[in-house]
Design an enzyme around this catalytic site. Structure first.
Site, mmCIF file in Angstrom:
data_model
loop_
_atom_site.group_PDB
_atom_site.id
_atom_site.type_symbol
_atom_site.label_atom_id
_atom_site.label_comp_id
_atom_site.label_asym_id
_atom_site.label_seq_id
_atom_site.Cartn_x
_atom_site.Cartn_y
_atom_site.Cartn_z
ATOM 1 C CB SER A 34 14.399 14.391 61.811
ATOM 2 O OG SER A 34 14.182 15.296 62.885
ATOM 3 C CB THR A 35 12.653 19.432 60.816
ATOM 4 O OG1 THR A 35 12.295 18.885 62.081
ATOM 5 C CG2 THR A 35 11.499 20.313 60.329
ATOM 6 C CG ASP A 92 18.900 20.410 68.102
ATOM 7 O OD1 ASP A 92 18.316 19.436 67.601
ATOM 8 O OD2 ASP A 92 20.050 20.749 67.776
ATOM 9 C CD GLU A 111 23.063 22.335 61.067
ATOM 10 O OE1 GLU A 111 22.318 21.375 60.836
ATOM 11 O OE2 GLU A 111 23.254 22.794 62.211
ATOM 12 C CE LYS A 129 12.861 19.053 68.145
ATOM 13 N NZ LYS A 129 13.466 19.014 66.817
#
Length: 253
Positions: A34-35, A92, A111, A129
């Protein structure tokens, strides 16, 4: 529609990462989540306006690939470009040593494969976070082969380096993080399963845990990203933005 709160913070961090670190002619790794979504959005905006040219990007998931293609961002894979100028992605959890937990969205293997090849890996997060120690704030994902997966889960849980963890097979949608939303194993883009490790206290030695997990037969990779982060861009819900790491402050949390 104007953003507010956490979404605004994510947008601020995502946009700043591209504004600060991406220039024409670069090979850029595009993260997942989402970021990272906002970083991909910003690359697309700057390409469309002509501010960026001759960019080629490597996505870290099918979701990111689809978003990038919709924005007409030129793409390739590590097969074509093995060295990246910069990679941008979320996390996260982030500790004061800039070690990360990643993989809530299930893309941890791709990733890591992409981001470890970047000259600079820039992490973008909202301030929720940040943590004092990895483990309690977000479960640690471990990608494993489907073959004899419960055996591998038990082997992982028995490792001294992650003593005290509770290991659970992720069920349902791979992108829901440690939340269960079905009764079948979540399957990654690579056709693997994910075991989430839940901790009540911080992992004592993150490097040792990373090594032990990686050396476990049946484990493909894990969500500990250690000694990889060049910079962390941290945005607050109040619209503030701070930078830790190279070119920024020492971690303040």
């Amino acid at each position: 529609m104007a953003l507010s709160g956490t979404d605004l913070a994510k947008q601020l961090a995502g946009y700043k990462s591209v504004d600060d670190h991406v220039t024409s002619g670069m090979v850029v790794g595009l993260g997942t989540g989402s970021t990272a979504y906002f970083a991909v959005e910003r690359v697309g905006q700057k390409l469309a306006s002509g501010e960026l040219k001759d960019i080629i990007c490597i996505p870290t998931s099918e979701r990111t690939r689809e978003q990038a293609e919709s924005l007409k961002i030129p793409l390739c894979t590590l097969n074509e470009k093995s060295v990246l100028d910069v990679a941008i992605d979320g996390a996260d959890a982030v500790d004061p040593n800039l070690a990360l937990v990643k993989g809530g969205g299930g893309a941890l293997l791709r990733e890591k494969m992409v981001e470890v090849m970047a000259k600079k890996f820039v992490c973008i997060v909202d301030d929720s976070k940040l943590c004092k120690g990895l483990g309690p704030s977000f479960a640690l994902p471990v990608e494993i082969t489907p073959f004899c997966h419960m055996h591998t889960l038990r082997t992982i849980a028995a490792l001294p380096e992650v003593a005290g963890c509770k290991a659970e097979l992720r069920l349902g949608n791979v992108a829901t993080g440690a939340k269960k939303d079905g009764d079948k194993p979540a399957v990654t883009d690579n056709g693997n399963y994910i075991v989430d490790l839940f901790f009540e206290t911080p992992i004592k030695d993150v490097r040792a845990a990373a090594k032990a997990l990686k050396n476990t037969v049946g484990v493909v990779d894990h969500g500990l990203f250690v000694d990889m982060t060049y910079q962390v861009i941290v945005a607050g819900k109040d619209g503030s933005c701070r930078v830790a790491g190279q070119g920024g402050d020492k971690p303040w949390w």
